[in-house]
Write an enzyme that holds these catalytic residues in place. Structure first.
Site, short mmCIF file in Angstrom:
data_model
loop_
_atom_site.label_atom_id
_atom_site.label_comp_id
_atom_site.label_asym_id
_atom_site.label_seq_id
_atom_site.Cartn_x
_atom_site.Cartn_y
_atom_site.Cartn_z
N HIS A 241 -4.58 -9.53 3.76
CA HIS A 241 -6.03 -9.49 3.94
C HIS A 241 -6.45 -10.37 5.11
CE1 HIS A 241 -6.85 -8.32 -0.54
NE2 HIS A 241 -6.57 -7.28 0.22
N ARG B 110 -1.20 -2.38 -6.71
CA ARG B 110 -1.41 -3.47 -5.75
C ARG B 110 -2.48 -4.43 -6.29
NH1 ARG B 110 -1.58 -5.02 -0.07
NH2 ARG B 110 -3.73 -5.29 0.64
N ARG C 61 0.84 -1.19 0.00
CA ARG C 61 0.00 0.00 0.00
C ARG C 61 0.89 1.25 0.00
NH1 ARG C 61 -2.20 -3.60 3.89
NH2 ARG C 61 -4.34 -4.27 3.42
N TYR D 227 -10.33 -10.52 -6.87
CA TYR D 227 -9.40 -10.50 -8.00
C TYR D 227 -9.62 -11.66 -8.98
CZ TYR D 227 -7.07 -7.06 -5.12
OH TYR D 227 -6.80 -5.94 -4.37
#
Length: 318
Positions: free
Chosen positions: A292, A269, A135, A301
């Site tokens: 996560h 990301r 991030r 995704y």
């Protein structure tokens, strides 16, 4: 604008509990907005019904996103639990309408086109978003001690949700990272010679290990060119590069690349996760690298892989 004694007490509790500066500002913003909207004149007037009314107002009249409403809810949860010391449960407000959005993902040529237009160190920062799944704040807050060249690993300290994790250090950035660390070492020696050289330390470590603030190992990899005044301590220190500098450079590079997608640092990301899944890595591995909590977050995704419609091949292409 003058801060009220009550809001100063909120800020003090946030600092005692070592919340990040960005979180402190966000929580204070929502708590202040809540008090003004409900027209409270005393903390004793604040109650659960007021929270329900305010969260409902945000959803029904302001039409805020679920994330925005949750942000306000978390701020008020902190207010009740840690400042007012009141039990906070059974808050049944109208929830903001959930809008399911697929993440924007870039293809290889788009990534390379953008990277080619970024100067250093910004190109390396974006390489870490794309090549390691970091991030923006995780990139900027990297310390020298968090880079493990021998094992090609990056240790993320207290990422989102205050969790540590380990991700990969791409071979393509190793030479640049070593170069930046040498630059930081030179800046640090200069700062020490001028009577400075301390760096912001996380949480209680500043009190427990006061001398470590002068250590080279705690210095930021992407150190700012100039020292600045720490808004909390008032001390002059060398912080990391400002996030707005990275954002400005990225916007320019995207514009010049001709990529017609809404691109932010987080887009890389998303691309990291999608390309790993395309390459056959299992979803649990990708979940751990991204940090996560729930695999359901990572599963988004799987809907943006190379082919649409959950990878179904169109009859027209047979």
């Amino acid at each position: 604008m003058k801060t009220s004694p009550f809001m100063r007490s909120v800020r003090d509790v946030l600092r005692v509990k070592q919340y990040a500066l960005a979180t402190e500002r966000t929580y204070c913003h929502w708590i202040k907005r809540f008090i003004l909207h409900q027209q409270y004149s005393s903390p004793s007037e604040i109650d659960r019904d007021g929270v329900i009314a305010y969260l409902t107002y945000l959803a029904v009249e302001r039409h805020v996103s679920p994330n925005t409403q949750n942000q306000a809810f978390n701020a008020l949860l902190f207010l009740f639990r840690h400042v007012l010391n009141i039990e906070f449960k059974d808050v049944e407000a109208v929830r903001a309408a959930e809008k399911r959005r697929l993440p924007v993902v870039l293809v290889q040529r788009e990534v390379e086109s953008i990277l080619a237009r970024l100067p250093k160190p910004y190109s390396t920062m974006i390489m870490l978003a794309w090549g390691a799944g970091l991030r923006k704040t995780e990139i900027l807050r990297l310390r020298i001690k968090d880079i493990d060249f021998d094992h090609r690993a990056i240790i993320i300290r207290e990422g989102k949700g205050r969790k540590d994790r380990v991700t990969i250090l791409p071979d393509t950035v190793v030479a640049d990272m070593k170069e930046y660390i040498l630059r930081v070492q030179q800046l640090h020696r200069l700062d020490l010679d001028q009577g400075f050289g301390t760096v912001e330390m996380p949480h209680a470590l500043a009190r427990k290990f006061p001398n470590q603030a002068h250590s080279i190992h705690w210095q930021f990899v992407f150190a700012a060119k100039q020292r600045s005044i720490d808004p909390r301590s008032g001390k002059e220190r060398r912080h990391h590069v400002h996030p707005s500098a990275l954002e400005k450079q990225l916007r320019r590079a995207v514009r010049e690349s001709g990529v017609h997608k809404k691109v932010s640092c987080h887009t890389f990301r998303h691309t990291f996760a999608t390309q790993l899944l395309e390459s056959g890595y299992d979803i649990r591995t990708v979940q751990e690298l991204l940090g996560h909590n729930d695999v359901k977050t990572t599963q988004i995704y799987t809907h943006v892989l190379n082919r649409g419609g959950n990878a179904v091949k169109s009859p027209a292409d047979r």
